[in-house]
Structure formats: structure tokens, C-alpha cells
Design a protein around this motif. Structure first.
Motif, short mmCIF file in Angstrom:
data_model
loop_
_atom_site.label_atom_id
_atom_site.label_comp_id
_atom_site.label_asym_id
_atom_site.label_seq_id
_atom_site.Cartn_x
_atom_site.Cartn_y
_atom_site.Cartn_z
N VAL A 88 4.98 19.88 -52.24
CA VAL A 88 3.57 19.78 -52.62
C VAL A 88 2.97 21.18 -52.59
O VAL A 88 2.81 21.79 -51.52
CB VAL A 88 2.79 18.83 -51.69
CG1 VAL A 88 1.37 18.64 -52.22
CG2 VAL A 88 3.50 17.47 -51.59
N ASN A 89 2.65 21.69 -53.75
CA ASN A 89 2.24 23.08 -53.94
C ASN A 89 0.73 23.23 -53.76
O ASN A 89 0.01 23.65 -54.67
CB ASN A 89 2.67 23.53 -55.35
CG ASN A 89 2.75 25.03 -55.50
OD1 ASN A 89 3.03 25.75 -54.54
ND2 ASN A 89 2.52 25.52 -56.71
N VAL A 90 0.24 22.90 -52.56
CA VAL A 90 -1.20 22.86 -52.31
C VAL A 90 -1.86 24.20 -52.59
O VAL A 90 -2.90 24.28 -53.24
CB VAL A 90 -1.48 22.42 -50.86
CG1 VAL A 90 -2.97 22.52 -50.55
CG2 VAL A 90 -0.99 21.00 -50.63
N SER A 91 -1.25 25.28 -52.11
CA SER A 91 -1.86 26.60 -52.28
C SER A 91 -1.53 27.23 -53.62
O SER A 91 -1.94 28.36 -53.89
CB SER A 91 -1.47 27.52 -51.12
OG SER A 91 -0.16 27.31 -50.68
N LEU A 92 -0.78 26.53 -54.46
CA LEU A 92 -0.62 26.79 -55.89
C LEU A 92 0.28 27.95 -56.27
O LEU A 92 0.78 27.98 -57.41
CB LEU A 92 -1.99 26.98 -56.56
CG LEU A 92 -2.94 25.78 -56.47
CD1 LEU A 92 -4.30 26.14 -57.09
CD2 LEU A 92 -2.36 24.56 -57.15
N ASP A 93 0.54 28.89 -55.39
CA ASP A 93 1.37 30.03 -55.78
C ASP A 93 2.64 30.17 -54.98
O ASP A 93 3.36 31.16 -55.12
CB ASP A 93 0.57 31.33 -55.70
CG ASP A 93 -0.25 31.60 -56.95
OD1 ASP A 93 0.19 31.16 -58.03
OD2 ASP A 93 -1.32 32.21 -56.84
N ILE A 98 4.80 18.49 -56.80
CA ILE A 98 3.43 18.04 -57.04
C ILE A 98 2.53 19.26 -56.94
O ILE A 98 2.55 19.97 -55.94
CB ILE A 98 3.02 16.97 -56.01
CG1 ILE A 98 3.92 15.73 -56.15
CG2 ILE A 98 1.55 16.60 -56.17
CD1 ILE A 98 3.89 14.81 -54.95
N ASN A 99 1.77 19.53 -58.01
CA ASN A 99 0.94 20.73 -58.07
C ASN A 99 -0.53 20.30 -58.24
O ASN A 99 -1.04 20.21 -59.35
CB ASN A 99 1.38 21.60 -59.25
CG ASN A 99 0.75 22.99 -59.22
OD1 ASN A 99 1.31 23.91 -58.67
ND2 ASN A 99 -0.41 23.13 -59.84
N PRO A 100 -1.23 20.03 -57.12
CA PRO A 100 -2.62 19.56 -57.22
C PRO A 100 -3.59 20.73 -57.29
O PRO A 100 -3.91 21.36 -56.27
CB PRO A 100 -2.79 18.75 -55.92
CG PRO A 100 -1.86 19.41 -54.96
CD PRO A 100 -0.74 20.04 -55.74
N PHE A 101 -4.09 21.03 -58.46
CA PHE A 101 -4.98 22.16 -58.65
C PHE A 101 -6.27 22.01 -57.85
O PHE A 101 -6.80 22.96 -57.29
CB PHE A 101 -5.31 22.32 -60.14
CG PHE A 101 -6.11 23.54 -60.47
CD1 PHE A 101 -5.49 24.76 -60.66
CD2 PHE A 101 -7.49 23.47 -60.59
CE1 PHE A 101 -6.23 25.90 -60.96
CE2 PHE A 101 -8.25 24.60 -60.88
CZ PHE A 101 -7.61 25.82 -61.07
N GLY A 102 -6.78 20.78 -57.81
CA GLY A 102 -8.03 20.52 -57.08
C GLY A 102 -9.12 20.04 -58.01
O GLY A 102 -9.67 20.81 -58.79
#
Length: 343
Positions: free
Chosen positions: A231-236, A312-316
Motif C-alpha cells: 500500500v503506497n500511502v506516501s506515494l513515492d 494499492i496507490n491511494p492518492f487521497g
């Protein structure tokens, strides 16, 4: 003229928001909002971003995310500076402003960082539940041991009855050990370990939550074992190899993801290396498999096999903040909580 209209604004502090959020079914609320977004009974508009370099040379930004859900309308304002950690304060802080659905006047202002952390964790768990089932989660690793990690752990402890092991990595050993101590106290039966290397954490868990402040990707495809979920919460944190090579790639909203060239997945979209859900990518590229509203609604029909790697890449999506804030506001009104401010 109606002179009985409320002409005050209710203000809720962070402590009040924290208290009012206790016991809320966060994952269910997030799931319901994703389904409402799919039906068109919740939505958002393009966000605005102001970015600058602080006098001390740190990267800073202010984001404004408008959204609506049911009869809740408003916007989230979330600001952060990458230098805040060195100052001993949280990276991000913000406010949520709700509007009266009839008059459009501001009706409530509340501290927003707690809601942002809760809804982010709720989105992560709702997505994992739709892809893997939370009851199957026995081990989780965290990259980053700050506020987001705490919010995720809080929900994981409640939603994953089979959780046996937690691995924690942070560049700051003190942050890692502090969270480990809190976790051991909250769940004595769970094996909690701090690790020295990010790769060690990723390789040791079936579910990985990346919640760091990095702006440079580093987690490669071969770090994540077969059957792992990232889960790529912080996106980078996820590298191009992980994003393009995983078996299933999910985003919350492709328009938001592809429109932000500050994040790796947005840059890959701009270069054509990653295309949107339902598209036919050119040779050497890949498409996003589905957006989270479709995944949660059960509309993603390609089987997710036990050995598949899932990202999973949740941009927000600001709509989640508004939906949660609206519920908290209703609790505040019912309980007479908050400070009434004159307009």
C-alpha cells in the motif's frame, strides 16, 4: 427574512475531533463513501496546490481538496513541510471547513490532521479487504513510524483478528522503538519487531504499508514476495519496477493520480508508461487495473491469485475527509461539543 438561522461557526479542536471519532466504523464509512462516489452521490472537484521552499530550504506545500458526500459539503486544507521532523513537530497539519448545505455559509471548522490520518488508514484497509480480505492478514510491515503508521495500526488491530507479526522500519531508530513499545503495550500477543533495513521489513510481511516522507522511490519488485500486498500511502516509495511489474495495480482516482507530475505514478502516466483503467497500453507499458470504487463494488473480475503481487496507490480523495468530518460534526452538534465562534 428568517432571523432564526444559526450565525455562528462551530470550532472543534484536535482533542475534540479525536474524542468524537472514537468508536466510529472508519473502514465501513470509507467503503460506503467509495460506493457513493461510484453511484454519483458523493464527489470531488480538482484540488488546488500551493508549493514553496521555506526560508530554511525545506519543501513545503498547501493543498485544498473540495468534496461532498450526501448532504455534507466542504473542503480539506492540509499543509506540510518536510523540515518539520527536524523541528520536533508533525510534518502535516490542517483544517476541514464544512458548509451549511442550505445557506452555503461555513458551519464548522475542525482540526484536520486526525481525520486525514483516519480516513487514509480506512482507505488502505477497505482496499485490502476488497483485494485480499483482512481476515487473511497475519503479518504487516510499516515503512515509516509516524502518525499515519499509528492510525493504520489502530485499525489493523481492530480489523485483523489473525494478525501475528508487525515489522517496523524508520530511518529514525527512536521513532521506530517508540512505536514498537506502543504496539507491544496495545497488543501483547503480537510479535513486534523493529528492523534496520527497509528491504528486511518488506520481505518479512504479507502486507506492507509505506507511510514515509520520501520523494525518491526505492522499493523494488523483488523486495515484495509472491502474494504480497504493498500500500503506497506516501506515494513515492514504490519504484517504477514495482508499479509496472506487479500483477494488480489499483488507484483510488485515476484523474487525480495522472494529473500530479510531482509523484512517480503521475509522471509515468505523463510519459505513457502507465495508462488508465480499461485502456489498452502501448507495448512496454501497463494499464492500471481498476479504481478503488470499482474494486470495492466487486466490479473487478480478474482473479487475484494467492501468489499475485498487489499494489494499492491511494492518492487521497478529499471526499473521504468530508464524509468523516460530516459524521463527526453531527456528533458534536448532538453532544453540544465545540466552541461557537461569531462570523
Amino acid at each position: 427574512m428568517n432571523t432564526d438561522l444559526d450565525t455562528t461557526i462551530r470550532y472543534l479542536t484536535g482533542d475534540q475531533v479525536d474524542e468524537l471519532s472514537r468508536g466510529l466504523p472508519i473502514v465501513d464509512l470509507v467503503r460506503d463513501t467509495l460506493l457513493a462516489f461510484r453511484r454519483g452521490t458523493a464527489g470531488l472537484t480538482p484540488e488546488a496546490a500551493l508549493r514553496w521552499t521555506t526560508p530554511m530550504g525545506d519543501s513545503a506545500r498547501s493543498l485544498i481538496l473540495p468534496g461532498w458526500s450526501g448532504t455534507g459539503y466542504g473542503c480539506k486544507i492540509i499543509n506540510s513541510s518536510l523540515g518539520n521532523h527536524e523541528r520536533g513537530i508533525t510534518r502535516a497539519a490542517g483544517l476541514i471547513v464544512l458548509a451549511d448545505p442550505e445557506t452555503a455559509h461555513p458551519s464548522c471548522v475542525m482540526e484536520g490532521a486526525r481525520i486525514s490520518a483516519l480516513r487514509t488508514a480506512g482507505v488502505s484497509l477497505a482496499a485490502v479487504q476488497a483485494a485480499r480480505r483482512l481476515t487473511s492478514v497475519t503479518s504487516v510491515a510499516f515503512l515509516g513510524c509516524g502518525r499515519q503508521a499509528r492510525a493504520h495500526l489502530q485499525l489493523l488491530m481492530a480489523e485483523c483478528p489473525g494478525l501475528e507479526r508487525v515489522l517496523l522500519y524508520d530511518r529514525d531508530p527512536a521513532a521506530r522503538e517508540e512505536l514498537a513499545a506502543e504496539c507491544r503495550e496495545a497488543a501483547p500477543a503480537v510479535d513486534v519487531r523493529g528492523v534496520e533495513q527497509a528491504r528486511q521489513a518488506v520481505a518479512g510481511a504479507g502486507l506492507v504499508i509505506a507511510a514515509t516522507t520520501t520523494t525518491e522511490s526505492y522499493v523494488e519488485l523483488d523486495w515484495l514476495h509472491e502474494g504480497g500486498t504493498f500500500v503506497n500511502v506516501s506515494l513515492d516509495d514504490a519504484s517504477e519496477g514495482l508499479l509496472t511489474g506487479c500483477d494488480h495495480l489499483f488507484v483510488d482516482d485515476w484523474e487525480l493520480v495522472s494529473g500530479d507530475d510531482h509523484r512517480l505514478l503521475g509522471r509515468l502516466a505523463g510519459s505513457g508508461r502507465v495508462t488508465g483503467p480499461g485502456s489498452t497500453p502501448p507495448a512496454g507499458s501497463r494499464a492500471v487495473d481498476a479504481e478503488l470504487p470499482a474494486l470495492v463494488a466487486g466490479e473487478y473480475t480478474r482473479p487475484i491469485e494467492a501468489r499475485d503481487r498487489v499494489v494499492i496507490n491511494p492518492f487521497g480523495m478529499g471526499v473521504h475527509d468530508i464524509a468523516l468530518a460530516d459524521v463527526i460534526h453531527a456528533r458534536a452538534v448532538a453532544g453540544g461539543v465545540g466552541t461557537r465562534l461569531p462570523r
